[in-house]
Design a protein around this motif. Structure first.
Motif, PDB file in Angstrom:
ATOM      1  N   ALA A 102       5.938  -5.083  -7.188  1.00 41.02           N
ATOM      2  CA  ALA A 102       6.452  -5.876  -8.315  1.00 41.02           C
ATOM      3  C   ALA A 102       5.693  -5.223  -9.362  1.00 41.02           C
ATOM      4  O   ALA A 102       6.391  -5.364 -10.721  1.00 41.02           O
ATOM      5  CB  ALA A 102       5.488  -7.166  -8.119  1.00 41.02           C
ATOM      6  N   GLY A 103       5.251  -4.527  -9.351  1.00 42.78           N
ATOM      7  CA  GLY A 103       4.614  -3.429 -10.680  1.00 42.78           C
ATOM      8  C   GLY A 103       3.708  -4.199 -11.514  1.00 42.78           C
ATOM      9  O   GLY A 103       3.725  -3.616 -12.585  1.00 42.78           O
ATOM     10  N   GLU A 104       3.239  -5.251 -11.156  1.00 40.24           N
ATOM     11  CA  GLU A 104       2.100  -5.727 -12.042  1.00 40.24           C
ATOM     12  C   GLU A 104       0.863  -6.126 -11.358  1.00 40.24           C
ATOM     13  O   GLU A 104       0.644  -7.325 -10.613  1.00 40.24           O
ATOM     14  CB  GLU A 104       2.682  -7.165 -12.535  1.00 40.24           C
ATOM     15  CG  GLU A 104       4.148  -7.196 -13.143  1.00 40.24           C
ATOM     16  CD  GLU A 104       4.636  -8.460 -13.479  1.00 40.24           C
ATOM     17  OE1 GLU A 104       4.320  -9.490 -13.100  1.00 40.24           O
ATOM     18  OE2 GLU A 104       5.868  -8.433 -14.126  1.00 40.24           O
ATOM     19  N   VAL A 105       0.055  -5.034 -11.472  1.00 43.42           N
ATOM     20  CA  VAL A 105      -1.271  -5.308 -10.586  1.00 43.42           C
ATOM     21  C   VAL A 105      -2.212  -6.048 -11.523  1.00 43.42           C
ATOM     22  O   VAL A 105      -2.584  -5.541 -12.642  1.00 43.42           O
ATOM     23  CB  VAL A 105      -1.702  -3.932 -10.213  1.00 43.42           C
ATOM     24  CG1 VAL A 105      -3.147  -4.003  -9.457  1.00 43.42           C
ATOM     25  CG2 VAL A 105      -0.866  -3.246  -9.304  1.00 43.42           C
ATOM     26  N   ILE A 106      -2.853  -7.003 -11.056  1.00 43.83           N
ATOM     27  CA  ILE A 106      -3.829  -7.874 -11.601  1.00 43.83           C
ATOM     28  C   ILE A 106      -5.328  -7.299 -11.789  1.00 43.83           C
ATOM     29  O   ILE A 106      -5.487  -6.761 -10.793  1.00 43.83           O
ATOM     30  CB  ILE A 106      -3.942  -9.462 -11.588  1.00 43.83           C
ATOM     31  CG1 ILE A 106      -2.547  -9.951 -11.620  1.00 43.83           C
ATOM     32  CG2 ILE A 106      -5.087  -9.919 -12.361  1.00 43.83           C
ATOM     33  CD1 ILE A 106      -2.444 -11.503 -11.076  1.00 43.83           C
ATOM     34  N   PRO A 107      -5.824  -6.773 -12.902  1.00 44.27           N
ATOM     35  CA  PRO A 107      -7.076  -6.150 -12.818  1.00 44.27           C
ATOM     36  C   PRO A 107      -8.110  -6.914 -11.921  1.00 44.27           C
ATOM     37  O   PRO A 107      -8.077  -8.254 -11.961  1.00 44.27           O
ATOM     38  CB  PRO A 107      -7.702  -6.237 -14.107  1.00 44.27           C
ATOM     39  CG  PRO A 107      -6.223  -6.131 -15.161  1.00 44.27           C
ATOM     40  CD  PRO A 107      -5.417  -7.169 -14.412  1.00 44.27           C
ATOM     41  N   GLY A 108      -8.801  -6.087 -11.190  1.00 45.27           N
ATOM     42  CA  GLY A 108      -9.831  -6.844 -10.378  1.00 45.27           C
ATOM     43  C   GLY A 108      -9.381  -7.240  -8.787  1.00 45.27           C
ATOM     44  O   GLY A 108     -10.036  -7.862  -8.139  1.00 45.27           O
ATOM     45  N   THR A 109      -7.765  -7.149  -8.588  1.00 45.25           N
ATOM     46  CA  THR A 109      -7.245  -7.385  -7.192  1.00 45.25           C
ATOM     47  C   THR A 109      -6.904  -6.260  -6.792  1.00 45.25           C
ATOM     48  O   THR A 109      -6.641  -4.989  -7.198  1.00 45.25           O
ATOM     49  CB  THR A 109      -6.325  -8.456  -7.500  1.00 45.25           C
ATOM     50  OG1 THR A 109      -5.309  -7.729  -8.147  1.00 45.25           O
ATOM     51  CG2 THR A 109      -6.807  -9.631  -8.000  1.00 45.25           C
ATOM     52  N   HIS A 110      -6.678  -6.036  -5.350  1.00 42.95           N
ATOM     53  CA  HIS A 110      -6.170  -5.101  -4.694  1.00 42.95           C
ATOM     54  C   HIS A 110      -4.392  -5.033  -5.001  1.00 42.95           C
ATOM     55  O   HIS A 110      -3.917  -6.039  -5.157  1.00 42.95           O
ATOM     56  CB  HIS A 110      -6.315  -5.295  -3.191  1.00 42.95           C
ATOM     57  CG  HIS A 110      -6.117  -3.902  -2.468  1.00 42.95           C
ATOM     58  ND1 HIS A 110      -4.749  -3.835  -1.803  1.00 42.95           N
ATOM     59  CD2 HIS A 110      -6.769  -2.915  -2.090  1.00 42.95           C
ATOM     60  CE1 HIS A 110      -4.702  -2.639  -1.312  1.00 42.95           C
ATOM     61  NE2 HIS A 110      -6.024  -2.101  -1.287  1.00 42.95           N
ATOM     62  N   ALA A 111      -3.955  -3.799  -4.835  1.00 46.38           N
ATOM     63  CA  ALA A 111      -2.661  -3.576  -5.077  1.00 46.38           C
ATOM     64  C   ALA A 111      -1.634  -4.059  -4.192  1.00 46.38           C
ATOM     65  O   ALA A 111      -0.553  -4.542  -4.121  1.00 46.38           O
ATOM     66  CB  ALA A 111      -2.184  -2.036  -5.337  1.00 46.38           C
ATOM     67  N   GLY A 112      -2.211  -4.421  -2.776  1.00 42.32           N
ATOM     68  CA  GLY A 112      -1.456  -4.963  -1.881  1.00 42.32           C
ATOM     69  C   GLY A 112      -1.666  -6.386  -1.882  1.00 42.32           C
ATOM     70  O   GLY A 112      -0.984  -6.935  -0.630  1.00 42.32           O
ATOM     71  N   ALA A 113      -2.364  -6.942  -2.641  1.00 43.13           N
ATOM     72  CA  ALA A 113      -2.130  -8.377  -2.802  1.00 43.13           C
ATOM     73  C   ALA A 113      -0.867  -9.225  -2.910  1.00 43.13           C
ATOM     74  O   ALA A 113      -0.242  -8.393  -3.808  1.00 43.13           O
ATOM     75  CB  ALA A 113      -3.156  -8.961  -3.846  1.00 43.13           C
ATOM     76  N   PRO A 114      -0.572 -10.312  -2.519  1.00 37.07           N
ATOM     77  CA  PRO A 114       0.565 -11.053  -2.823  1.00 37.07           C
ATOM     78  C   PRO A 114       1.015 -11.109  -4.348  1.00 37.07           C
ATOM     79  O   PRO A 114       0.071 -11.622  -4.807  1.00 37.07           O
ATOM     80  CB  PRO A 114       0.642 -12.044  -1.604  1.00 37.07           C
ATOM     81  CG  PRO A 114      -0.800 -12.439  -1.664  1.00 37.07           C
ATOM     82  CD  PRO A 114      -1.619 -11.054  -1.731  1.00 37.07           C
ATOM     83  N   SER A 115       2.169 -11.266  -4.457  1.00 38.09           N
ATOM     84  CA  SER A 115       2.842 -11.403  -5.685  1.00 38.09           C
ATOM     85  C   SER A 115       3.941 -12.692  -5.855  1.00 38.09           C
ATOM     86  O   SER A 115       4.823 -12.151  -5.134  1.00 38.09           O
ATOM     87  CB  SER A 115       3.102 -10.028  -6.614  1.00 38.09           C
ATOM     88  OG  SER A 115       4.100 -10.463  -7.616  1.00 38.09           O
ATOM     89  N   GLY A 116       3.606 -13.453  -6.487  1.00 37.83           N
ATOM     90  CA  GLY A 116       4.698 -14.507  -6.610  1.00 37.83           C
ATOM     91  C   GLY A 116       5.235 -15.128  -5.381  1.00 37.83           C
ATOM     92  O   GLY A 116       6.182 -15.194  -5.296  1.00 37.83           O
ATOM     93  N   ILE A 117       4.181 -15.927  -4.911  1.00 40.89           N
ATOM     94  CA  ILE A 117       4.774 -16.538  -3.541  1.00 40.89           C
ATOM     95  C   ILE A 117       5.497 -17.694  -3.911  1.00 40.89           C
ATOM     96  O   ILE A 117       4.840 -18.526  -4.579  1.00 40.89           O
ATOM     97  CB  ILE A 117       3.375 -16.831  -2.540  1.00 40.89           C
ATOM     98  CG1 ILE A 117       2.719 -15.402  -2.221  1.00 40.89           C
ATOM     99  CG2 ILE A 117       3.820 -17.399  -1.139  1.00 40.89           C
ATOM    100  CD1 ILE A 117       1.334 -15.546  -1.643  1.00 40.89           C
ATOM    101  N   ASN A 118       6.439 -18.081  -3.386  1.00 42.43           N
ATOM    102  CA  ASN A 118       7.375 -19.343  -3.521  1.00 42.43           C
ATOM    103  C   ASN A 118       6.748 -20.269  -2.252  1.00 42.43           C
ATOM    104  O   ASN A 118       7.550 -20.240  -1.159  1.00 42.43           O
ATOM    105  CB  ASN A 118       8.618 -19.150  -3.464  1.00 42.43           C
ATOM    106  CG  ASN A 118       9.498 -20.266  -3.800  1.00 42.43           C
ATOM    107  OD1 ASN A 118       9.165 -21.352  -4.022  1.00 42.43           O
ATOM    108  ND2 ASN A 118      10.795 -19.815  -3.917  1.00 42.43           N
TER     109      ASN A 118
END
Length: 89
Positions: A32-48
């Motif tokens: 998604a191009g939006e890595v939240i600081p303190g989380t892993h880049a492979g963490a899920p983004s925007g789960i519906n």
């Protein structure tokens, strides 16, 4: 199959289906191009979640209906299961 058995079967199938549906269409924060600081880049983004839960319930309902028809309709009985070892020979 009694009421309790039907509810337990549905709940078991529902959670199994949920774990199969969760990774479908999942995007990571890196994708998604939006890595939240303190989380892993492979963490899920925007789960519906609503959509995934609706699909999970629909798939589970269909599987449960087929299994209930097999059990309650006598397609496979306990006697068939106890005599299963004779089919293998």
């Amino acid at each position: 199959m009694n009421l309790t058995g039907g509810i337990v079967l549905f709940a078991s199938l529902w959670f199994l289906t949920l774990f199969c549906v969760m990774p479908i269409g999942q995007r990571s924060q890196a994708d998604a191009g939006e890595v939240i600081p303190g989380t892993h880049a492979g963490a899920p983004s925007g789960i519906n979640w609503r959509r995934k839960l609706i699909w999970t319930t629909a798939i589970t309902s269909a599987m449960w209906a087929v299994l209930a028809w097999i059990i309650l309709g006598g397609v496979i009985t306990r006697a068939d299961i106890s005599n299963l070892d004779q089919w293998i020979r």
